[in-house]
Write an enzyme that holds these catalytic residues in place. Structure first.
Site, PDB file in Angstrom:
ATOM      1  N   CYS A   1      50.004  43.206  36.095  1.00 58.14           N
ATOM      2  CA  CYS A   1      48.544  42.997  36.089  1.00 58.14           C
ATOM      3  C   CYS A   1      48.158  41.833  36.982  1.00 58.14           C
ATOM      4  CB  CYS A   1      48.014  42.767  34.673  1.00 58.14           C
ATOM      5  SG  CYS A   1      48.220  44.179  33.608  1.00 58.14           S
TER       6      CYS A   1
ATOM      7  N   HIS B   1      46.061  36.684  36.426  1.00 54.05           N
ATOM      8  CA  HIS B   1      46.150  37.975  35.754  1.00 54.05           C
ATOM      9  C   HIS B   1      44.806  38.674  35.983  1.00 54.05           C
ATOM     10  CE1 HIS B   1      46.120  40.733  32.271  1.00 54.05           C
ATOM     11  NE2 HIS B   1      47.429  40.578  32.224  1.00 54.05           N
TER      12      HIS B   1
ATOM     13  N   ASP C   1      43.082  29.864  31.060  1.00 54.70           N
ATOM     14  CA  ASP C   1      43.683  31.057  30.466  1.00 54.70           C
ATOM     15  C   ASP C   1      45.033  30.621  29.897  1.00 54.70           C
ATOM     16  OD1 ASP C   1      45.342  33.215  30.066  1.00 54.70           O
ATOM     17  OD2 ASP C   1      44.910  34.187  31.988  1.00 54.70           O
TER      18      ASP C   1
ATOM     19  N   GLN D   1      49.720  32.637  28.435  1.00 57.49           N
ATOM     20  CA  GLN D   1      51.157  32.438  28.619  1.00 57.49           C
ATOM     21  C   GLN D   1      51.592  31.016  28.293  1.00 57.49           C
ATOM     22  OE1 GLN D   1      53.276  34.757  29.098  1.00 57.49           O
ATOM     23  NE2 GLN D   1      51.933  36.422  29.712  1.00 57.49           N
TER      24      GLN D   1
HETATM   25  C1  LIG Z   1      48.166  35.054  32.101  1.00 56.06           C
HETATM   26  C2  LIG Z   1      47.536  36.143  31.279  1.00 56.06           C
HETATM   27  N1  LIG Z   1      46.210  36.167  31.140  1.00 56.06           N
HETATM   28  C3  LIG Z   1      45.605  37.111  30.407  1.00 56.06           C
HETATM   29  C4  LIG Z   1      46.307  38.120  29.785  1.00 56.06           C
HETATM   30  C5  LIG Z   1      45.578  39.146  29.006  1.00 56.06           C
HETATM   31  O1  LIG Z   1      45.781  38.961  27.654  1.00 56.06           O
HETATM   32  P1  LIG Z   1      45.400  40.053  26.591  1.00 56.06           P
HETATM   33  O2  LIG Z   1      45.906  41.364  27.114  1.00 56.06           O
HETATM   34  O3  LIG Z   1      46.110  39.620  25.360  1.00 56.06           O
HETATM   35  O4  LIG Z   1      43.927  40.051  26.453  1.00 56.06           O
HETATM   36  C6  LIG Z   1      47.681  38.133  29.901  1.00 56.06           C
HETATM   37  C7  LIG Z   1      48.460  39.188  29.244  1.00 56.06           C
HETATM   38  O5  LIG Z   1      49.107  39.999  29.816  1.00 56.06           O
HETATM   39  C8  LIG Z   1      48.320  37.122  30.674  1.00 56.06           C
HETATM   40  O6  LIG Z   1      49.640  37.121  30.823  1.00 56.06           O
END
Ligand SMILES: Cc1ncc(COP(=O)(O)O)c(C=O)c1O
Lengths: 412, 149
Positions: free
Chosen positions: A370, A129, A206, A209
């Protein structure tokens, strides 16, 4: 609360606890399949936030009065709930943040800036992401370090050998997704962590998900940092958790300066507060921290194992249903997957498909999720993505399949 | 579904499947790239501008049905027009797709009036206007790609 241990995984009873799931959209019942973007919230979370504002709203850690004591108690209690939820050793290892994005930035700006220098390297993966790319890119640019990308195969599975080959002496940290949002891949994180630790390299996972779908045990994983976004695990927006091993967090410089993160301040010098407050400058998001803990307890009561089992059934059902449709191709076919199905419909742009499905009451995500490098890897501008939570049903997936057929009729 | 049929009118579906003036013109005097980060669509417009008049133009790139049809119909409607006329048509078209009252009767837009349904789909306005922004950038001979964001 009516969420005691049930014999059956009673999806319709669970759905009744999520107010938004019973609304309609353009006169059709809502079919919500955009859980990877954000999840709906159960009544108990909504009520907990309301109750906080109605009954104990006040600032934490600074009042002698009753309300402030109650708020502090609830807020620190929420931290302990999250500690148990991810099985951290101590509440000191649980830092409140806005979400995964802020958590990654915090680590890049503190651990990263103090450990990564010119000529060093940071390893990420091909399925990130943007929030686990850009903070590291910024760091590497500032320091003259190299950003290395571990490869994946066509199925969207990490290439472990390729990953291992990148782990040279220059690498100061690895940052990887536990579960990919665009593809649904569950990464072999235990193996990845072991390989990095053999070389003394810390690993950030991270978990944005992963936390909504699987049991997270940071001690068992032995990861060094872990990130959670509350809004994706049935909690409020604007709150999340950064887990870090205490020894690492202790050695890191603070990030934001301000109130609450200090022990004493003079114009000459500031002494910083202990963990976890060292990383929590300013008045925190008290209400949503409390709401997130209620969401975590809700999931625990449902049973993480039963959630995973039901979602696997949904994933298998949806995968078979959609692969049976003519002209439909699933992107992301890893052997280990969370309940995410990204797909392409022959000759039809995802944006058009999304618009038509929306008018059928079906909410999916279309776009690059993203994760533009993932789209570039497959040579496509975008995909359509259906992502399930434990409150989804086979009927939701049937509606999706019927909707896709309508899309094909309109553009056929 | 009625809104959907307003959006995806027959002519739009036809132009999205069989876009006119696709490719690039030889001897282009002006060109520009456009990008809609929301859906990942990319487009390039090449123009032969002579004495302030659009003599010829083409577009290339893949996009959704709305952006492809819009680019295709745009190329048909601006050929032979002066820069001032192009600007006037676009401002009328923009008003139409954003649900504002155009300065001139929508009939003057000719075929472009089929995009009136877009105003009910605010998320799709950028798809309909990407090619127009890119054309304007080409006529300005802007070197930076335009983005709808
Ligand atoms: C795999 C992953 N990492 C990071 C994020 C970013 O999370 P947040 O927007 O809650 O900070 C997301 C959210 O879309 C995600 O799916």
């Amino acid at each position: 609360m009516s969420t005691g241990v049930r014999k059956e995984f009673d999806v319709s009873a669970i759905r009744a606890e999520f107010p938004a799931l019973s609304r309609s959209v353009y006169g059709k019942p809502l079919v919500y399949l955009d859980n990877a973007a954000t999840s709906q919230k159960p009544r108990c979370v909504i009520d907990a936030i309301t109750r906080y504002y109605e009954e104990i709203n006040s600032n934490v850690h600074r009042g002698v009065h009753k309300l402030s004591q109650d708020a502090t108690h609830a807020y620190e209690g929420a931290r302990e709930t999250m500690q148990r939820f991810i099985n951290a050793r101590s509440p000191k290892e649980v830092i409140w943040v806005r979400g995964t994005t802020e958590a990654v930035n915090l680590v890049a700006q503190t651990y990263g800036r103090s450990h990564v220098g010119a000529g060093d390297a940071v390893v990420i993966t091909a399925m990130e992401h943007h929030s686990n790319i850009v903070p590291w890119q910024m760091l590497c640019e500032e320091k003259g370090a190299e950003l290395r990308v571990a490869p994946m195969n066509e199925a969207g599975e990490l290439d472990l050998e390729g990953y291992q080959a990148l782990l040279t002496d220059e690498v100061k940290i690895v940052a990887a997704p536990h579960v990919s949002n665009a593809l649904g891949t569950v990464n072999p994180v235990q193996r990845m962590i072991a390989l990095a630790h053999e070389r003394g390299i810390p690993v950030l996972l991270d978990g944005a998900q992963a936390a909504p779908h699987l049991e997270v045990d940071v001690q068992d994983l032995d990861c060094d940092f872990y990130t959670v976004s509350g809004h994706k695990m049935f909690g409020p927006t604007g709150i999340g958790v950064l887990y870090g091993k205490e020894a690492l967090l202790d050695g890191m410089p603070p990030w934001h300066g301000g109130g609450d993160m200090i022990r004493s301040v003079t114009f000459e010098k500031t002494e910083y507060n202990d963990l976890p407050h060292k990383f929590e400058a300013g008045t925190p998001n008290i209400a949503d921290a409390i709401g997130l803990a209620v969401a975590a307890d809700y999931m625990t009561k449902l049973g993480l194992d039963r959630i995973a089992k039901w979602e696997h059934e949904l994933l298998a059902y949806g995968t078979e249903l959609l692969s049976g449709l003519e002209g439909l191709k699933i992107i992301g076919t890893a052997a280990e997957k969370a309940s995410v199905i990204s797909f392409l419909i022959d000759g039809i742009h995802p944006h058009d498909a999304g618009t038509v499905l929306d008018r059928e009451g079906i909410a999916i995500r279309v776009g690059h999720h993203c994760a533009q490098p993932v789209m570039d890897f497959y040579g496509i501008p975008a995909t359509s993505r259906a992502s399930m939570a434990f409150y989804n049903t086979r009927e939701d997936l049937d509606a999706l399949a019927a909707g896709i057929v309508k899309v094909q009729e309109l553009f056929g | 579904m009625s809104d959907l049929y307003d959006l995806y009118q027959e002519m739009i579906l036809d132009h999205s499947k069989k876009p006119r003036n696709r490719g690039s013109v030889e001897d282009a005097t002006n060109q520009a790239h456009g990008h809609n980060p929301l859906c990942g669509d990319k487009i390039r417009v090449t123009v032969v501008l002579e004495g302030g008049v659009v003599k010829d133009l083409r577009f290339e790139g893949d996009g959704c049905a709305i952006s492809t049809a819009s680019a295709s119909l745009m190329t048909e409607s601006v050929k032979g027009r002066s820069r001032e006329e192009v600007d006037r048509i676009f401002s009328t078209f923009h008003a139409l797709v954003t649900g504002q009252k155009p300065d001139v009767p929508a009939e003057e837009l000719g075929k472009l009036a089929v995009f009136s349904g877009v105003s009910e789909f605010p998320m799709r306005v950028k798809c309909a206007t990407l090619s127009w922004h890119t054309l304007q950038a080409a006529l300005d001979d802007a070197s930076d790609p335009v983005s709808t964001e």
